[in-house]
Write a protein that holds these residues in place. Structure first.
Motif, short mmCIF file in Angstrom:
data_model
loop_
_atom_site.label_atom_id
_atom_site.label_comp_id
_atom_site.label_asym_id
_atom_site.label_seq_id
_atom_site.Cartn_x
_atom_site.Cartn_y
_atom_site.Cartn_z
N ALA A 253 -3.86 7.14 -5.02
CA ALA A 253 -2.50 7.32 -3.97
C ALA A 253 -3.23 7.41 -2.61
O ALA A 253 -2.69 6.61 -1.69
CB ALA A 253 -1.56 8.48 -4.49
N ALA A 254 -4.11 8.26 -2.48
CA ALA A 254 -4.68 8.32 -1.07
C ALA A 254 -5.59 7.19 -0.49
O ALA A 254 -5.23 6.72 0.61
CB ALA A 254 -5.65 9.60 -0.97
N CYS B 42 -4.37 3.99 -1.42
CA CYS B 42 -3.32 3.00 -1.16
C CYS B 42 -2.71 3.38 0.14
O CYS B 42 -2.67 2.46 0.95
CB CYS B 42 -2.27 3.06 -2.24
SG CYS B 42 -2.67 2.34 -3.61
N TRP B 43 -2.92 4.54 0.27
CA TRP B 43 -1.99 5.01 1.84
C TRP B 43 -2.93 4.70 2.82
O TRP B 43 -2.92 4.27 3.99
CB TRP B 43 -1.93 6.52 1.68
CG TRP B 43 -1.21 7.26 3.01
CD1 TRP B 43 -1.93 7.88 3.97
CD2 TRP B 43 0.10 6.86 3.47
NE1 TRP B 43 -0.90 8.20 5.04
CE2 TRP B 43 0.29 7.44 4.78
CE3 TRP B 43 1.14 6.33 2.85
CZ2 TRP B 43 1.37 7.54 5.42
CZ3 TRP B 43 2.37 6.34 3.89
CH2 TRP B 43 2.51 6.96 4.99
N SER C 84 -4.36 14.57 -1.62
CA SER C 84 -3.89 13.46 -0.99
C SER C 84 -4.34 13.38 0.39
O SER C 84 -4.26 12.45 1.25
CB SER C 84 -2.19 13.39 -1.00
OG SER C 84 -1.63 14.54 -0.47
N GLY D 92 0.81 -1.10 -0.02
CA GLY D 92 0.19 -0.02 -0.01
C GLY D 92 0.89 1.26 -0.20
O GLY D 92 0.58 2.00 -0.70
N MET D 93 1.94 1.19 0.71
CA MET D 93 2.85 2.58 0.90
C MET D 93 3.61 2.65 -0.52
O MET D 93 3.62 3.87 -0.94
CB MET D 93 3.95 2.26 2.01
CG MET D 93 3.14 2.16 3.33
SD MET D 93 4.47 2.54 4.46
CE MET D 93 5.22 4.03 4.39
N SER E 135 -6.77 10.94 2.55
CA SER E 135 -6.58 9.62 3.28
C SER E 135 -7.19 9.41 4.54
O SER E 135 -7.90 8.42 4.66
CB SER E 135 -5.12 9.52 3.22
OG SER E 135 -4.63 10.64 3.90
N PHE F 82 1.27 8.88 -6.23
CA PHE F 82 1.60 10.28 -6.02
C PHE F 82 2.39 10.96 -6.85
O PHE F 82 2.37 12.11 -7.50
CB PHE F 82 1.71 10.60 -4.55
CG PHE F 82 1.91 11.91 -4.31
CD1 PHE F 82 0.68 12.63 -4.04
CD2 PHE F 82 3.34 12.56 -3.91
CE1 PHE F 82 0.77 14.08 -3.57
CE2 PHE F 82 3.24 13.80 -3.90
CZ PHE F 82 2.09 14.76 -3.42
N SER G 186 1.14 3.92 -3.06
CA SER G 186 0.70 5.31 -2.82
C SER G 186 1.87 6.30 -3.42
O SER G 186 1.72 7.25 -4.01
CB SER G 186 0.60 5.64 -1.29
OG SER G 186 0.18 7.00 -1.30
#
Length: 321
Positions: A186-187, A189-190, A131, A107-108, A134, A115, A111
């Motif tokens: 991206a958010a 995934c974060w 972003s 996930g990180m 999240s 991003f 992201s």
């Protein structure tokens, strides 16, 4: 050690002191109520994180996003090795939840890739503002994944936050591009990584979580980066190393800040990163956010503040006996 008048009090053994620095990605467990220090640390972190994002924006004009992300994670891993050492680093790989650690790492890194990819399309202030949804996404994911209850005020704030994203993106207008959804992904995934963090926090140390984050991301990116590799110049290598150093330092400062104040108090301060990004982007790139970016960022910030307060009320509400 001096002993007070309560001589009958049973002395219980204290936990083993930390032998390595507090984690750079999670709050330490020892909490000291010093909100002023926590706020200062968050404000300082925004300068490092903003500088990292602006540098990535600059580098995205000449290098692929995957390669920039690889440089960031390579530097991150080197910092981890330097901080913990080879022996201690190997010990931190002993996880009780290796599957969840792997998912968190994915996930990180997802992201980071998404991003940085968005920076080739959007102004850095827009991508940063988006972003920040999240925490809102974490609220939605915590219901099916963690079994948490979310009140109507929190849901209303979540919808308000998404409205703020639409203000920044302006769908249907000429400024909108399909690639602008990248910071939203991206958010997401974060947010998944944050949910996984909650699940592993009770079983693994913060150092274990950080080590997995660094290694999983580096391995994934090392496998992918040959597909897009572009020979970098010396200046590009230094910029990539700076991105990794600044982002790692920024996240470490955030982790330290949460030792001194509650999340509900620090969450509003973290939105200063949008202003910091705008200032740094103006100084370095000459970019000035438009009024829609500021308006949308304000809506997103307001919704996140409401959600933080609602979360604090939920955790402090006494349970029925």
């Amino acid at each position: 050690m001096t002993i007070g008048s309560r001589t009958a009090k049973k002395q219980t053994p204290r936990p083993t002191p930390r032998k390595i620095p507090a984690a750079m990605g999670q709050p330490a467990t020892g909490h000291q109520e010093r909100p002023g220090r926590g706020i200062l640390l968050v404000l300082l972190s925004t300068l490092f994180l903003a500088s990292s994002d602006v540098a990535a924006k600059h580098l995205s004009a000449s290098l692929p996003a995957l390669q920039i992300a690889w440089m960031r994670y390579a530097t991150f891993t080197l910092i981890m090795i330097s901080a913990f050492g080879a022996t201690r680093g190997a010990l931190t790989l002993r996880s009780r939840r290796p599957g969840l650690q792997l998912l968190r790492g994915l996930g990180m890194v997802g992201s980071a890739i998404l991003f940085i990819s968005s920076l080739g399309i959007l102004p850095v202030a827009d991508a940063t503002a988006i972003s920040f949804i999240s925490p809102i996404l974490v609220t939605g994911l915590s219901v099916p994944l963690l079994g948490e209850r979310v009140g109507p005020r929190a849901w209303a704030a979540a919808f308000l936050g998404f409205a703020g994203v639409l203000v920044v993106l302006r769908p249907g207008q000429g400024a909108f591009q399909l690639g602008a959804v990248l910071p939203v992904l991206a958010a997401l995934c974060w947010a998944c990584a944050l949910v996984a963090t909650r699940r592993v926090a009770a079983d693994d140390s913060a150092q274990t979580t950080m080590t997995y984050s660094a290694l999983v991301g580096l391995v994934i990116l090392t496998l992918l980066v040959p597909l897009v590799w572009t020979p970098p110049g010396a200046a590009q290598v230094l910029t990539g190393a700076f991105i990794g150093f600044a982002s790692t330092t920024g996240h470490w400062l955030v982790a330290q800040a949460y030792r001194f104040a509650d999340a509900s108090r620090l969450a509003p301060i973290s939105f200063a990163q949008i202003a910091a990004v705008s200032v740094v982007a103006y100084l370095v790139l000459g970019a000035v956010p438009d009024v829609w970016t500021w308006a949308g960022a304000g809506i997103i910030a307001g919704s996140a503040v409401v959600m933080a307060r609602e979360g604090r009320r939920a955790t402090s509400r006494p349970t029925a006996s």
